[in-house]
Design a protein around this motif. Sequence first.
Motif, PDB file in Angstrom:
ATOM      1  N   LYS A 229       0.834  -1.206   0.000  1.00  0.00           N
ATOM      2  CA  LYS A 229       0.000   0.000   0.000  1.00  0.00           C
ATOM      3  C   LYS A 229       0.868   1.255   0.000  1.00  0.00           C
ATOM      4  O   LYS A 229       0.550   2.236  -0.667  1.00  0.00           O
ATOM      5  N   TYR A 232       2.041   1.955  -3.393  1.00  0.00           N
ATOM      6  CA  TYR A 232       0.948   2.515  -4.195  1.00  0.00           C
ATOM      7  C   TYR A 232       0.789   4.006  -3.899  1.00  0.00           C
ATOM      8  O   TYR A 232       0.666   4.827  -4.808  1.00  0.00           O
ATOM      9  N   GLU A 233       0.836   4.352  -2.614  1.00  0.00           N
ATOM     10  CA  GLU A 233       0.703   5.767  -2.243  1.00  0.00           C
ATOM     11  C   GLU A 233       1.846   6.580  -2.840  1.00  0.00           C
ATOM     12  O   GLU A 233       1.640   7.686  -3.339  1.00  0.00           O
ATOM     13  N   ALA A 235       3.514   5.986  -5.525  1.00  0.00           N
ATOM     14  CA  ALA A 235       3.297   6.142  -6.968  1.00  0.00           C
ATOM     15  C   ALA A 235       2.245   7.209  -7.250  1.00  0.00           C
ATOM     16  O   ALA A 235       2.405   8.018  -8.151  1.00  0.00           O
ATOM     17  N   VAL A 236       1.183   7.220  -6.459  1.00  0.00           N
ATOM     18  CA  VAL A 236       0.111   8.201  -6.693  1.00  0.00           C
ATOM     19  C   VAL A 236       0.624   9.612  -6.400  1.00  0.00           C
ATOM     20  O   VAL A 236       0.415  10.536  -7.193  1.00  0.00           O
ATOM     21  N   GLU A 239       2.863  10.843  -9.118  1.00  0.00           N
ATOM     22  CA  GLU A 239       2.172  11.182 -10.364  1.00  0.00           C
ATOM     23  C   GLU A 239       1.480  12.529 -10.243  1.00  0.00           C
ATOM     24  O   GLU A 239       1.578  13.364 -11.145  1.00  0.00           O
ATOM     25  N   SER A 240       0.784  12.762  -9.181  1.00  0.00           N
ATOM     26  CA  SER A 240       0.084  14.030  -9.016  1.00  0.00           C
ATOM     27  C   SER A 240      -0.377  14.177  -7.578  1.00  0.00           C
ATOM     28  O   SER A 240      -1.096  13.327  -7.062  1.00  0.00           O
ATOM     29  N   ASN A 242      -2.438  16.307  -6.523  1.00  0.00           N
ATOM     30  CA  ASN A 242      -3.878  16.532  -6.522  1.00  0.00           C
ATOM     31  C   ASN A 242      -4.638  15.222  -6.522  1.00  0.00           C
ATOM     32  O   ASN A 242      -5.629  15.078  -5.814  1.00  0.00           O
ATOM     33  N   THR A 243      -4.169  14.285  -7.343  1.00  0.00           N
ATOM     34  CA  THR A 243      -4.825  12.983  -7.372  1.00  0.00           C
ATOM     35  C   THR A 243      -4.719  12.333  -5.998  1.00  0.00           C
ATOM     36  O   THR A 243      -5.668  11.728  -5.511  1.00  0.00           O
ATOM     37  N   ARG A 245      -4.489  13.777  -3.068  1.00  0.00           N
ATOM     38  CA  ARG A 245      -5.426  14.399  -2.123  1.00  0.00           C
ATOM     39  C   ARG A 245      -6.846  13.941  -2.422  1.00  0.00           C
ATOM     40  O   ARG A 245      -7.633  13.653  -1.535  1.00  0.00           O
ATOM     41  N   TYR A 246      -7.158  13.865  -3.711  1.00  0.00           N
ATOM     42  CA  TYR A 246      -8.484  13.416  -4.141  1.00  0.00           C
ATOM     43  C   TYR A 246      -8.758  12.013  -3.638  1.00  0.00           C
ATOM     44  O   TYR A 246      -9.868  11.686  -3.222  1.00  0.00           O
ATOM     45  N   ALA A 247      -7.707  11.172  -3.639  1.00  0.00           N
ATOM     46  CA  ALA A 247      -7.871   9.790  -3.197  1.00  0.00           C
ATOM     47  C   ALA A 247      -7.902   9.687  -1.683  1.00  0.00           C
ATOM     48  O   ALA A 247      -8.142   8.619  -1.137  1.00  0.00           O
ATOM     49  N   GLY A 248      -7.658  10.801  -0.998  1.00  0.00           N
ATOM     50  CA  GLY A 248      -7.664  10.767   0.452  1.00  0.00           C
ATOM     51  C   GLY A 248      -6.341  10.374   1.062  1.00  0.00           C
ATOM     52  O   GLY A 248      -6.283   9.966   2.211  1.00  0.00           O
ATOM     53  N   ILE A 249      -5.274  10.483   0.293  1.00  0.00           N
ATOM     54  CA  ILE A 249      -3.948  10.161   0.821  1.00  0.00           C
ATOM     55  C   ILE A 249      -3.393  11.386   1.549  1.00  0.00           C
ATOM     56  O   ILE A 249      -3.504  12.504   1.046  1.00  0.00           O
TER      57      ILE A 249
END
Lengths: 368, 510
Positions: A229, A232-233, A235-236, A239-240, A242-243, A245-249
């Motif tokens: 996990k 994965y975080e 990598a996200v 990448e961005s 904003n993405t 934060r959008y995913a709740g990370i």
Amino acid sequence: MKNIKNVSEPFVRIAKRDDMPFGKKLLVRLVAVLLSLIVSAIIIFAITKYNPVTVYVTMFQGALGTRTRVWSTLKEMFLLTCIAVGLAPAFKMRFWNIGAEGQVLVGGIVSAGCMIYLTGVPSVALFAIMIISSVLIGAVWGLIPALFKAKWNTNETLFTLMMNYVAIQLTSFVVSKWENPYGSNTVGIINQNTRIGWLPALFKQQYLLDLLMVIGLVIFMYIYLTKSKHGYEIAVVGESENTARYAGINVKKVFIRTMLISGGICGFAGFLAVSGVSHTISTSTAGGRGFTAIIVAWLAKFNTFTMIVISLLLAFLDNGAAEIASKCKLNDYASDMIIGVILFFILGSEFFINYRLIFREKSGKEGK
Amino acid sequence: MNDIAISLKGVTKVFGETVANRDVTMDVKRGEILALLGENGSGKTTLMNMLSGIYYPDAGTISVDGNPVDIRSPKDAYELGIGMVHQHFKLVDVFTAAENMILGVETKERFDRKKVYADMNEICEKYGFDINPEQKVYDMSVSQKQTLEIVKVLYRGANILILDEPTAVLTPQETEKLFNVIRNMKENGKSVIIITHKLHEVLAISDRVAILRKGEYIDAIETKNATEAVLTEMMVGKKVELNIERPEVKEKFKRLEIKHLNCVDADGIRVLKDINFDVYSGEILGIAGISGNGQKELLESIAGLQLVSPDSSVVYFEPKEQEESQLVGRTPKQIRDLGVHLSFVPEDRLGMGLVGSMGMSENMMLKNYGEAKGVFTDLKRPKALADQIKEDLEVVTPSLNTPVRKLSGGNVQKVLVGREIAANPTVLMTAYAVRGLDINTSYTIYHLLNEQKKNGVAVIYVGEDLDVLVELCDRIVVLCGGRVNGILDGRTTTKEEIGLLMTNLKEEEN
């Protein structure tokens, strides 16, 4: 009407290529290496009149000619790999950790300190203390810029870079303090007779244990980045943001956690460099590997197993070139030049993997 | 001299394995307004970029005034009298209108302010533009910037103007103004090529319509013989039902109550000013407004992605028990942990909604990867979901592991909308859900939203195409300058009414 210019079609145009099959990519790279050897051969011959084949044989022997040399090349390889593995999570997160050099140095300082002051501690406990403390100090070195980035969005490139200078100054300080013999301005080989704090040889191979530990790290980091996990975080976030934060990370948390790991592994590389390899500490303990490892990490596209291959290539070139310099009476610059030519072609081949050239004739001829 | 301004013969352009234009042969007449029509990815922009010197054709010839020419750079294009106004403006923000106009024009003279202003005013008068030479670009509205781009092209002596989707960013009133200018240019003997995919605009402005489909030239017809249905069929290749449904839902419950929502951005500018409105289940609430008037901040405030002023309130009513919970001050994860099924299709699909470098499967778990047990991610369920979405929404992708960045815009959006709907939302927010999508995909999305509405989901639809807003939405909130400037009934309102509210604030600033 306007004057009509009859200009002709441009001579060469560049067009993007679709994905190349794996085999073809490999072929392009092999051709690149081959071409680089040919070009280097021409240069060598033009300048020195040596037979290029002899020079290459010397180079090969320099890197892999004897058992000692093989191990010397392997030693360089695992140090580079270890640091690159440490950098991988940070760079994958697009956190430009230019501070591996410093993180390695502080890890080395702590290891050397333990070797000097804790001679009475049983060896298993001593190694545990050395590893833990050098990992911790490396982690702290990575944590400081991460905290500032998370809190005030400071530029981590400059910050980690400046942390290197702090580490170098610290090293100069401890070198003057631990100077041995007095007046030499070096620390000398620590515990030369007792070998306290030296990583033990395995199956009579001095560096085998180091190598195995690094391979362990390579496997761990590969799984961490691709399966966990946390990976994965990372990598996200890379990448961005904003993405993420959008995913709740929690982006700040990921920054800090990842830099702790990155700095920690670099600190461990410092332990390896001191306890496992040089058994001394100086400002050149990291020896620029903190920067070379950046190239390794990027060329490998963060695949830790590929890092081994690239580190090996660089170590091979380095040792081989040094041999040419001494054997063929060329100086260091000549060997650097050969390394430069080879790297140029390998990096350049990436262009031909991603793009193709179209020449005028309208026949759709392709570049290499 | 014949009446053909530009003629293309067998023009082909290939990117990798993608053929953007295949063997296009067409003419542009002198003094006509030619609409270039086609779905996204049909190669309109690529074709025009070859005329304006951005790309060079792989095969085929281009003739201007009957002479074959090679256009290797925008400079060559200008010398041939071809000028293009791009969808994304190419202006220097800190320069004035006049400075931007002369930028890149090579002359030996020094910068003569008076003469440049005079030239500019002359062009403006001739065609009916309204522009102040001394105004800085950063002070300009989108419509003014566009006007400046057109003036810039005319100043360089263009006889053939290419306008790439010029109306996408304009209100109906501004569009009408632009069309008048285009008609003036035609009277002055200029040829105008206008790229658009709004059919009613094509019918309103053009003399002839040329249609591209999948990179190939289909045909050109006289506008007076064309209807929307005929054009769509030519464009898509089959008949398409062009009606958007608006099903009625009997039972509606309050789902969100937004009160005194205020938001200040990083530069200290108030981007949302005292927003008040309610959102109901079983309805599609449209949000209209010129881009940048608070739409993004509004949705992000609801989603917990935007820092809002402390007195703001967004209350969520749980569908079963009508239990209230305050969303302001919570992060997206905390909102999710409350049990609020809030789905959000953000405007920036690859920069916020999806991870471009990951495949469909890995993108499916973006919001719930944490639910897997242990330290490892579980790819099984996301993979199954990706498979299902691929099937249900007909996503075209080489494999579930192909980076979504490599998919076409329509497929990217299907992946995103599919995931958000699969999360069983009670509130579904979409920002510009059909932007850049072809007709078929757009109608798929409308249909999906209507399905959600019928299931009792509260749908918020931020849109830019007023025709669609009027047909699809039950109620429409119009934003202007960060304020709610009116809430209209979608069944009775007109797009002119919305357009007026988008540009003119009703009440005074306080």
